[in-house]
Design an enzyme around this catalytic site. Structure first.
Site, PDB file in Angstrom:
ATOM      1  N   ASN A   1       0.855  -1.190   0.000  1.00  0.00           N
ATOM      2  CA  ASN A   1       0.000   0.000   0.000  1.00  0.00           C
ATOM      3  C   ASN A   1       0.890   1.239   0.000  1.00  0.00           C
ATOM      4  O   ASN A   1       2.043   1.181   0.429  1.00  0.00           O
ATOM      5  CB  ASN A   1      -0.873   0.014   1.264  1.00  0.00           C
TER       6      ASN A   1
ATOM      7  N   ASP B   1      -2.877   0.867   8.043  1.00  0.00           N
ATOM      8  CA  ASP B   1      -1.715   1.738   7.792  1.00  0.00           C
ATOM      9  C   ASP B   1      -0.555   1.441   8.743  1.00  0.00           C
ATOM     10  O   ASP B   1       0.256   2.317   9.045  1.00  0.00           O
ATOM     11  CB  ASP B   1      -2.101   3.228   7.893  1.00  0.00           C
TER      12      ASP B   1
END
Ligand code: GRF
Length: 216
Positions: A110, A148
């Protein structure tokens, strides 16, 4: 690692990171093959970018499914039909289930518009300005179940300038994203980058916890 690394890209929006990735694969020696681009939104501009480049696209609308798990199961089946070695999130605006993340463990990247672990989640540029940070940037990381929060691969660091707004900062960070994401994908495709038991391994050596750092 095979000579060619099949990559599937997931996105929901503009797809400027997809475009940077497409452009990087035009280098004759790139081992990266973007096998397909999948979106949960039929109106995502990134789909057109993929089609213009002759890449297969698919849309899977999450609103047609009864819950996250059901959507993620269908998404996994769709992705796996393309047999990717690497799955790349490029502005895919969905929280992924633990089942999904585990299924792609070690082969899911990501990009996030902050210097993680700072500013997980949204409004990162605004938050960096409000905090008075002198530096800001973006991070490529392997995805784990912590949002995240997965192990860092590479960060691009830029100075915050006086007079910066969230928009000017976003613009400069975006330009950096377009540099470091293709770089990280290429490292993976070349077999230089992998996720080991203890963290990220680069060229056979453990990578420092913050990942590579590129400054401008
Ligand atoms: C980027 O800011 C990226 O950091 C975040 O989503 C955005 C995608 O932008 N994960 P684009 O669609 O690639 O232009």
């Amino acid at each position: 690692m095979p000579a060619t690394c099949n990559v599937v890209v997931l996105l929901s929006g503009t797809g400027s990171n997809l475009q940077a990735l497409i452009d990087s694969t035009r280098a004759g020696d790139s081992p990266v093959r973007i096998r397909a681009v999948i979106s949960n939104r039929a109106d995502a501009l990134g789909l057109q970018k993929a089609q213009d480049a002759g890449i297969d696209t698919a849309v899977l609308d999450h609103r047609q499914f009864d819950g996250r798990e059901a959507f993620d199961r269908a998404l996994m089946a769709l992705i796996d039909d393309f047999e990717p070695q690497l799955l790349v999130l490029a502005g895919f605006m969905r929280i992924l289930s633990a089942t999904f993340v585990r299924h792609y463990h070690g082969r899911l990247l990501n990009i996030h518009p902050s210097l993680l672990p700072k500013y997980k989640g949204l409004h990162t540029h605004q938050r960096a300005l409000e905090a008075g940070d002198s530096e800001h940037g973006c991070s490529v990381h392997f995805v784990t179940e912590e949002l995240d929060g997965g192990p860092l691969v590479v960060q691009a660091v830029i100075p915050v300038q006086s007079g910066d707004t969230p928009q000017t900062l976003a613009h400069r960070v975006h330009a950096q994203e377009h540099q470091i994401y293709p770089l990280a994908v290429r490292w993976f495709a070349e077999g230089r980058l992998r996720l080991g038991q203890q963290g990220v391994v680069f060229d056979g050596q453990p990578l420092a916890v913050g990942g590579h750092s590129i400054r401008s």
